[in-house]
Design a protein around this motif. Structure first.
Motif, PDB file in Angstrom:
ATOM      1  N   SER A 163      17.428  76.742  68.681  1.00 45.43           N
ATOM      2  CA  SER A 163      18.062  76.955  69.980  1.00 45.43           C
ATOM      3  C   SER A 163      17.468  78.199  70.669  1.00 45.43           C
ATOM      4  O   SER A 163      17.154  78.170  71.854  1.00 45.43           O
ATOM      5  N   LEU A 164      17.318  79.270  69.889  1.00 44.67           N
ATOM      6  CA  LEU A 164      16.738  80.500  70.477  1.00 44.67           C
ATOM      7  C   LEU A 164      15.319  80.241  70.981  1.00 44.67           C
ATOM      8  O   LEU A 164      14.923  80.743  72.041  1.00 44.67           O
ATOM      9  N   GLN A 247      13.314  75.077  77.366  1.00 43.98           N
ATOM     10  CA  GLN A 247      13.386  73.649  77.044  1.00 43.98           C
ATOM     11  C   GLN A 247      14.871  73.299  76.876  1.00 43.98           C
ATOM     12  O   GLN A 247      15.618  74.100  76.317  1.00 43.98           O
ATOM     13  N   HIS A 248      15.301  72.122  77.337  1.00 44.70           N
ATOM     14  CA  HIS A 248      16.739  71.840  77.344  1.00 44.70           C
ATOM     15  C   HIS A 248      17.272  71.240  76.057  1.00 44.70           C
ATOM     16  O   HIS A 248      18.475  71.255  75.826  1.00 44.70           O
ATOM     17  N   GLU A 249      16.424  70.652  75.254  1.00 45.25           N
ATOM     18  CA  GLU A 249      16.954  70.158  73.979  1.00 45.25           C
ATOM     19  C   GLU A 249      15.896  70.146  72.892  1.00 45.25           C
ATOM     20  O   GLU A 249      14.691  70.106  73.173  1.00 45.25           O
ATOM     21  N   ILE A 263      25.411  73.795  71.506  1.00 47.58           N
ATOM     22  CA  ILE A 263      25.094  73.768  72.935  1.00 47.58           C
ATOM     23  C   ILE A 263      25.216  75.210  73.394  1.00 47.58           C
ATOM     24  O   ILE A 263      26.313  75.779  73.391  1.00 47.58           O
ATOM     25  N   ASP A 264      24.079  75.808  73.695  1.00 43.14           N
ATOM     26  CA  ASP A 264      24.064  77.243  74.004  1.00 43.14           C
ATOM     27  C   ASP A 264      23.667  77.494  75.450  1.00 43.14           C
ATOM     28  O   ASP A 264      22.707  76.904  75.953  1.00 43.14           O
ATOM     29  N   PHE A 265      24.394  78.398  76.080  1.00 49.74           N
ATOM     30  CA  PHE A 265      24.135  78.742  77.476  1.00 49.74           C
ATOM     31  C   PHE A 265      23.440  80.085  77.530  1.00 49.74           C
ATOM     32  O   PHE A 265      23.938  81.066  76.970  1.00 49.74           O
ATOM     33  N   VAL A 421      20.909  74.790  76.250  1.00 45.98           N
ATOM     34  CA  VAL A 421      20.055  74.119  75.269  1.00 45.98           C
ATOM     35  C   VAL A 421      20.927  73.339  74.281  1.00 45.98           C
ATOM     36  O   VAL A 421      21.913  73.873  73.768  1.00 45.98           O
ATOM     37  N   LEU A 422      20.554  72.112  74.045  1.00 44.13           N
ATOM     38  CA  LEU A 422      21.195  71.332  72.977  1.00 44.13           C
ATOM     39  C   LEU A 422      20.247  71.348  71.777  1.00 44.13           C
ATOM     40  O   LEU A 422      19.112  70.898  71.880  1.00 44.13           O
TER      41      LEU A 422
END
Lengths: 432, 420
Positions: A163-164, A247-249, A263-265, A421-422
């Protein structure tokens, strides 16, 4: 008695106080005397973690760039000096000792019920007297390589770092704390000394102690053992980091049971008190929207979209990074994301339950009071305050002033569903 | 700290510990039953079924709100095995009355909430749990079982126990198998719940700053006269005549090595604990100093003792090519202990380490509860002061004798898939 620059900091709500001493050597010392306890817990920490990769000191023209994982490597190596290891010394006092490195700090600690003063002397001595040789550095490579492998087999660790890596384009927070097997091969004794002398300067460090201790005895030991450090005016830079996620996922494979997701904002980072308040607001907002009593949680549970692992994660923040999120286990994480985004957008428009917000504020207060029961938690709280550039007990004071309006404003202005990000870890062959 | 024990009914005791330094109220209810592995699945489902809703708060949402109102009370449960006894613990932890912002009586509220959960569950009719709550918990338990694979170190130990304790309750998965969980019904789980209420030894512990005069009466009223089971935790596991080696594979970066050593015959608890500490329980112990520090084979290589089973477990995360080397090194270090080829210093260091740790007892509510519980369930469990004496008196010769009793029982290796 010696004149010192010191301040007594008190939390009227928690009925606790601590002494902050700006020691003449440059070291910030925090002491919480808890005479009713047997335990004493000490943390000697430096603002040096995996994100501190580019720096220079007074008089240096260029910024140094060091291999990934070096702060953590240094932590391992500091336990050895020329004659004997720190663990062998602690064995003579009976103290339970350890250390850890995170994104923005390294801390050396011990806990004991007796022989506190000699244990403190061991702590101050070994952290202040590095001894690295190429031979001992080489020996450590194998141990740390196994630690890296262990982390790679830990799916929640992989989920988090994936995710990071998707949230951050360039900020070193995207790098694993221990580095990689390749990066640690580039570490040698000379580099370790350079990093040591840069970051283990007392102006960059803190000593935090709680428990059955006497402030005057601690300060006398510091006076005796610590030699003042010249302030080198450490300067650090970070690569420029865009607001948007990279990148979104990301979907990755590992041996896991139920697929794991987060799911991180990505949020705009802040500092000091402002960051502390943002963290509290973020926690309150996310818990109010997604705790087990909410309609969305119950609906997703009934529809088998989530299980009891679901919940809001603690805010993650530091120098140049800030994110919040939810996570858990799901066989349909994209649908969970859709529901989460839709709930956030709804709450931005319509607001959320004020009653629920107040209950969670009360819960948060309860959690802070509960943590004050622990000697260890109190020492860690003081270390955290120093590292974050706030005063001890700031969290409980800030919480008392937090309002529903501030939380709603935070949600509207800071949390952006377009900037999330998922991250998913699932078993090989599992179709999601 | 002031400690009072109240026998409330047959098999129901309350130990109340008043310690003004704590800012919290803690109540733990322990229920003990002799192991019946065929009931593990039902027993494993029970704690969450009791905690996530009850008659008064008949949904998870209502229960969560109640806990939030109680300043974020922390209500949780666990199940475990102690020897051949099964244990369920349900506990609540919340701020002490002195910190309630509106002067609420939180201690009574904590006890009442616990009792609501334990005695007045969310039912459909008289003799079955709510079908809706049951389905949710059943699904949850299946997910928990499926996700046991996530933590490779603990997964390896769980798999190893199937061989180490073959033929004993400890060989069985603590939450049963997926098939057993799927076969449960709201009625069958209710039946085991009733049996537990009637037969389990129930030990209740309170730790908090305030006196708890009202608690004995609250709990006394709650439990009816009953006929309970005996507590028997000591159940040594017999060492196999020949060590058994089991290898499994998985897509992992690091292999997991689990080795079990067992000591047959009469053994002193303190000597076994000391042996394990010197062998691999601390950063000065033989495994850390040699297998990790000298040989650089691993990040962790440590031992722990399941003393009611007379079993010492070693776990080590190691790369594929070094598994055999690590295994030999671990056995070699046990020989060092058995042959007395260690310095007296190692024993003295371990004694200091134990004594230091023992003196920390009483600084957290959970350590107060664990200590009082251990004293109650183990007939030979000495109190903290006595333990300090017993550890201090141990000699090198006693350690050698105890170490010699430990023999290799089994080896479990979780290898990388595709490797030999």
């Amino acid at each position: 008695m010696k004149q010192r620059e010191q301040e007594l900091i008190t939390s009227s709500r928690g009925g606790q106080s601590c002494l902050h001493v700006k020691h003449e050597t440059g070291l910030n010392i925090y002491i919480m005397e808890m005479p009713d306890f047997h335990t004493a817990y000490a943390l000697f920490g430096t603002k040096y973690g995996s994100v501190n990769t580019m720096f220079r000191l007074d008089g240096e023209k260029d910024f140094a760039k060091v291999p990934e994982g070096i702060a953590h490597f240094l932590e391992h190596k500091l336990f050895e000096n020329e004659d004997t290891g720190a663990f062998e010394q602690y064995a003579k006092t009976g103290a339970i000792a350890n250390a850890y490195t995170s994104f923005d700090r390294t801390a050396y600690l011990f806990m004991c019920s007796e022989n506190f003063n000699p244990s403190l002397e061991i702590l101050l001595n070994f952290v202040r007297h590095p001894y690295f040789t190429q031979e001992t550095v080489d020996k450590e490579q194998g141990i740390i390589a196994q630690e890296i492998q262990m982390n790679e087999d830990e799916p929640s660790w992989k989920l988090f770092f994936n995710s990071l890596k998707c949230m951050y384009h360039a900020h070193p927070v995207r790098i694993g704390i221990a580095g990689t097997i390749e990066s640690i091969r580039k570490i040698d004794a000379e580099l370790l000394y350079r990093c040591y002398h840069t970051f283990y300067n007392l102006h960059n460090m803190t000593l935090c102690i709680a428990g059955n201790v006497h402030a005057e005895e601690i300060l006398a030991i510091c006076d005796k053992l610590l030699v003042p450090d010249e302030n080198h005016h450490l300067e650090e830079i970070y690569p420029s980091e865009p607001y948007e996620v990279l990148q979104h996922e990301i979907f990755d494979v590992a041996p896991v049971g139920v697929p794991m997701f987060s799911i991180d904002f990505k949020l705009k980072p802040k500092s000091g008190e402002e960051q502390l308040k943002a963290n509290l607001l973020a926690e309150l907002v996310m818990d109010t929207l997604f705790s087990a009593n909410t309609e969305i949680y119950q609906r997703m549970l009934k529809e088998n979209l989530i299980n009891f692992e679901f919940g809001a994660d603690a805010p993650f923040s530091g120098n140049g990074y800030f994110s919040i999120g939810v996570g858990g286990e799901s066989r349909n994480p994209r649908e969970v994301r859709k529901r989460i985004f839709s709930e956030i957008e709804r709450a931005k428009q319509e607001g959320f339950s004020q009653e629920s917000f107040e209950r969670l504020r009360k819960s948060k207060y309860g959690a802070l009071i509960r943590s004050m029961n622990s000697v260890e938690a109190n020492a860690s709280m003081m270390l955290d305050a120093y590292m974050s550039g706030v005063k001890p007990f700031s969290k409980i004071s800030a919480l008392a002033e937090m309002t529903y309006e501030q939380a709603w404003q935070f949600l509207r202005e800071e949390i952006d569903t377009e900037n999330a990000v998922l991250s998913v870890i699932h078993a090989q062959g599992e179709i999601l | 700290m002031e400690e009072n024990t109240h026998v409330l009914a047959e098999g129901v005791e309350l130990v109340s510990m008043t310690e003004p330094k704590f800012k919290t109220t803690n109540i733990s209810v322990m229920m003990l039953m002799p192991c019946e592995p065929e009931k593990f699945a039902a027993w494993g489902l029970l704690p969450n079924l009791l905690l996530n809703s009850c008659r008064k708060y008949p949904s998870m949402a209502k229960m969560t709100e109640r806990m939030q109102e109680l300043y974020g009370a922390y209500l949780d449960s666990s199940v475990s095995l102690i020897g051949d006894m099964w244990q369920m613990q349900i506990r609540i932890n919340m701020i002490g009355d002195a910190y309630a912002l509106a002067g609420e009586k939180l201690k009574e509220a904590a006890a009442e909430l616990l009792l609501e959960c334990i005695l007045h569950p969310n039912l459909d009719g008289e003799r079955a749990f709510s079908a809706e709550a049951f389905r949710m918990e059943q699904k949850e338990l299946l997910d928990v079982i499926e996700s046991e694979i996530n933590d490779k170190r603990s997964y390896a130990v769980k798999r190893a126990k199937r061989t180490i304790f073959r033929g004993e309750p400890n060989a069985n998965p603590l939450y049963g198998t997926k098939e057993e969980v799927l076969a449960l019904t709201p009625e069958t789980v209710y039946a085991v719940y009733e049996e537990i209420l009637q037969k389990a030894q129930i030990l209740i512990y309170y730790v908090g700053a305030e006196q708890a005069e009202e608690l004995p009466e609250i709990f006394r009223k709650a439990f009816l006269p009953r006929k309970t089971v005996e507590i028997c935790t000591n159940s040594p596991s017999k060492c196999k005549p020949e060590p058994e080696i089991v290898t499994e594979t998985m897509e992992v970066n690091q292999c997991q090595l689990v080795m079990a050593f067992k000591a047959d015959g009469m053994q002193s608890t303190e000597a076994m604990r000391m042996c394990s500490m010197m062998f691999g329980g601390a950063p000065f112990s033989l495994l850390f100093m040699n297998v990790r520090e000298k040989m650089s084979l691993c990040y962790y290589c440590s031992s722990s003792i399941v003393y009611e089973k007379h079993t010492m477990l070693v776990t080590c995360g190691v790369s594929q090519e070094n598994v055999e080397k690590a295994r030999q090194a671990i056995e070699e270090q046990l020989r060092v202990l058995q042959n007395g080829e260690f310095e007296e210093k190692l024993l003295a260091d371990a004694q200091r380490y134990f004594i230091n740790a023992l003196k920390l007892t009483g600084d957290t509510p959970s350590s107060c509860i664990v200590e009082a519980f251990e004293r109650r369930i183990r007939p030979d469990h000495a109190d903290v002061q006595e333990q300090i004496q017993l550890f201090s008196r141990l000699t090198k010769e006693e350690i050698i004798q105890t170490a010699k009793a430990f023999q290799l029982d089994s080896v479990y290796i979780l290898n990388q898939k595709g490797e030999s």
